[in-house]
Design an enzyme around this catalytic site. Structure first.
Site, PDB file in Angstrom:
ATOM      1  N   LYS A 255       0.832  -1.220   0.000  1.00  0.00           N
ATOM      2  CA  LYS A 255       0.000   0.000   0.000  1.00  0.00           C
ATOM      3  C   LYS A 255       0.853   1.252   0.000  1.00  0.00           C
ATOM      4  O   LYS A 255       0.370   2.336  -0.323  1.00  0.00           O
ATOM      5  CB  LYS A 255      -0.916   0.000   1.223  1.00  0.00           C
ATOM      6  CG  LYS A 255      -2.111  -0.906   1.045  1.00  0.00           C
ATOM      7  CD  LYS A 255      -3.032  -0.828   2.234  1.00  0.00           C
ATOM      8  CE  LYS A 255      -4.210  -1.776   2.078  1.00  0.00           C
ATOM      9  NZ  LYS A 255      -4.919  -1.940   3.358  1.00  0.00           N
ATOM     10  N   HIS A 306      -2.489 -12.628  -0.023  1.00  0.00           N
ATOM     11  CA  HIS A 306      -3.454 -12.454   1.074  1.00  0.00           C
ATOM     12  C   HIS A 306      -4.832 -11.971   0.620  1.00  0.00           C
ATOM     13  O   HIS A 306      -5.705 -11.757   1.451  1.00  0.00           O
ATOM     14  CB  HIS A 306      -2.887 -11.545   2.179  1.00  0.00           C
ATOM     15  CG  HIS A 306      -2.847 -10.086   1.834  1.00  0.00           C
ATOM     16  ND1 HIS A 306      -1.881  -9.538   1.039  1.00  0.00           N
ATOM     17  CD2 HIS A 306      -3.675  -9.059   2.172  1.00  0.00           C
ATOM     18  CE1 HIS A 306      -2.091  -8.240   0.918  1.00  0.00           C
ATOM     19  NE2 HIS A 306      -3.176  -7.927   1.588  1.00  0.00           N
TER      20      HIS A 306
HETATM   21 FE   LIG Z   1      -4.315  -6.144   1.506  1.00  0.00          FE
HETATM   22 FE   LIG Z   2      -4.767  -5.532   6.664  1.00  0.00          FE
END
Ligand SMILES: [Fe+2]
Ligand SMILES: [Fe+2]
Length: 416
Positions: A255, A306
């Site tokens: 991110k 994930h």
């Molecule tokens: Fe994620």
């Molecule tokens: Fe997370």
């Protein structure tokens, strides 16, 4: 007395040194040092202290005869951690202060002009009789005292259970063992520090990534603990559990590479924006590409997988079932559970019943059924983790201010 020759002693010492240098876990190491020192001297009992800031800190105690009588569990309860000042008054303190070896034939007959005295309180509590004692300073390479090794009650060859004085020649032997032990202890402490620094760094990297998505540091703490809980109940080894605990901290590290305008956009993302958002898995993988460190290798797998769902409808690759690495199957569950069950700056937490219903609905579609069942079987432990790392109101404040700043910035850009 049938005691061993110098050559045999030397060989024993060498073997102990090799054994000690192979252990990097401090607690296990201290335990082994004391055990080996007792074995070399046939001591029934012993205690090991480490020196820190003018204090001797109790680390390990062992007593063969009482352990045989009571068992390990009860013995552990007998010892409580304590520290005492390094001073002439106690036997171990005296040794730490003067760096002299004390070889006491019988603690009940210590000369009255000695500055130290024997404290019988443990004997009285345990119903034990301490007689002989060999106490040596543990000196490091600079000649400073790193600790004290205290051996109690040398057992006679006759096995009549009677304690005899420690032979004088053992003073040197135990002193040599003690200096070898110090080197191993210093190495283990260094490894401990490094491990701690390492964990700290990956944790903060994880926090940095979550921060951008307005998640609190507690999110990754809870989430990594859920992963560890699942791994434990899958029967993984301590090392493997530790590994997933660490690697899951970085699941969203990608991110860091996603623009704020998408990460923090209120409302729905366009398909184009969603595509970019999903790219955080690939970015995470790229950030951790090519590392030789096992934990970074697993972090890479976690980062990439994930968001893969068990039925093959996840991203980025749409892997299905057991094609998805198990670390990914574990993290998706821990991550989704935490997202639903905790508050975010932009949403409230769901009630536990609703969270569990959603998880069950995702059995076999989102989640690996086996992993989901393990998780649901351990809800007590899950709740403990939740309350241990609960978010407080002030954890969200920084995001509120951050949001306002972002909005103000955007306004400015629009006007310009
Ligand atoms: Fe994620
Ligand atoms: Fe997370």
């Amino acid at each position: 007395m049938g005691r061993s020759s110098l050559a045999e002693d030397f060989e024993k010492l060498l073997n102990v040194g090799i054994a000690l240098s192979s252990i990097h876990d401090l607690e296990k190491l201290l335990d082994l040092i004391l055990k080996e020192a007792r074995r070399l001297t046939r001591a029934d009992a012993g205690t090991l202290y480490l020196a820190k800031d003018g204090q001797l800190i109790f680390k390990v105690s062992q007593c063969q005869s009482l352990t045989e009588r009571w068992g390990e569990a009860r013995m552990r309860q007998m010892y409580e951690s304590f520290s005492m000042p390094i001073s002439r008054e106690s036997i171990a303190g005296y040794v730490a202060l003067t760096k002299d070896v004390l070889n006491i034939a019988d603690v009940r007959e210590i000369r009255s002009d000695a500055s130290y005295h024997y404290n019988p309180s443990w004997d009285e509590r345990a119903g034990y009789v301490t007689r002989s004692m060999l106490v040596v300073p543990m000196l490091n390479r600079e000649g400073n005292v790193a600790g004290v090794l205290q051996l109690i009650n040398a057992m006679s060859d006759s096995d009549d259970g009677k304690a005899i004085p420690f032979p004088a020649k053992q003073e040197k032997l135990v002193s040599s063992l003690a200096s070898q032990a110090v080197v191993a202890i210093e190495n283990a402490e260094l490894t401990d520090d490094l491990k701690q620094a390492h964990l700290d760094t990956i944790f903060r990297l994880g926090v940095a990534a979550e921060y951008r998505d307005r998640e609190t540091a507690n999110h990754i703490k809870r989430m990594s603990q859920y992963c560890a809980l699942i791994a434990e109940n899958l029967g993984w080894s301590g090392e493997e559990v530790d590994m997933i605990l660490r690697s899951s901290l970085m699941h969203d590290v990608g991110k860091l590479g996603i623009p704020d305008s998408i990460l923090q956009k209120p409302g729905r993302l366009t398909p184009e924006e969603r595509h970019i958002m999903e790219y955080h898995t690939i970015i995470g993988g790229n950030i951790m590409k090519g590392s030789k460190a096992a934990v970074v290798k697993q972090s890479r797998i976690v980062a990439i997988t994930h968001h893969e769902k068990f039925d093959g409808t996840g991203y980025p690759r749409g892997l299905k079932g057991e094609e998805i690495p198990i670390a990914g199957r574990i993290t998706i569950l821990a991550d989704v559970f935490d997202a639903l069950s905790s508050k975010r700056v932009y949403k409230e937490a769901l009630a536990e019943d609703d969270v569990l219903r959603i998880l069950r609905e995702g059995r076999g579609s989102f989640f690996d059924p086996k992993i989901l069942d393990i998780f649901l079987d351990n809800l007590e432990a899950v709740r403990k983790i939740q309350s241990r790392y609960m978010d407080r109101e002030e954890d969200f404040d920084k995001f509120k201010n951050l949001n306002r700043l972002v909005i103000e910035e955007e306004e400015k850009v629009k006007k310009a």
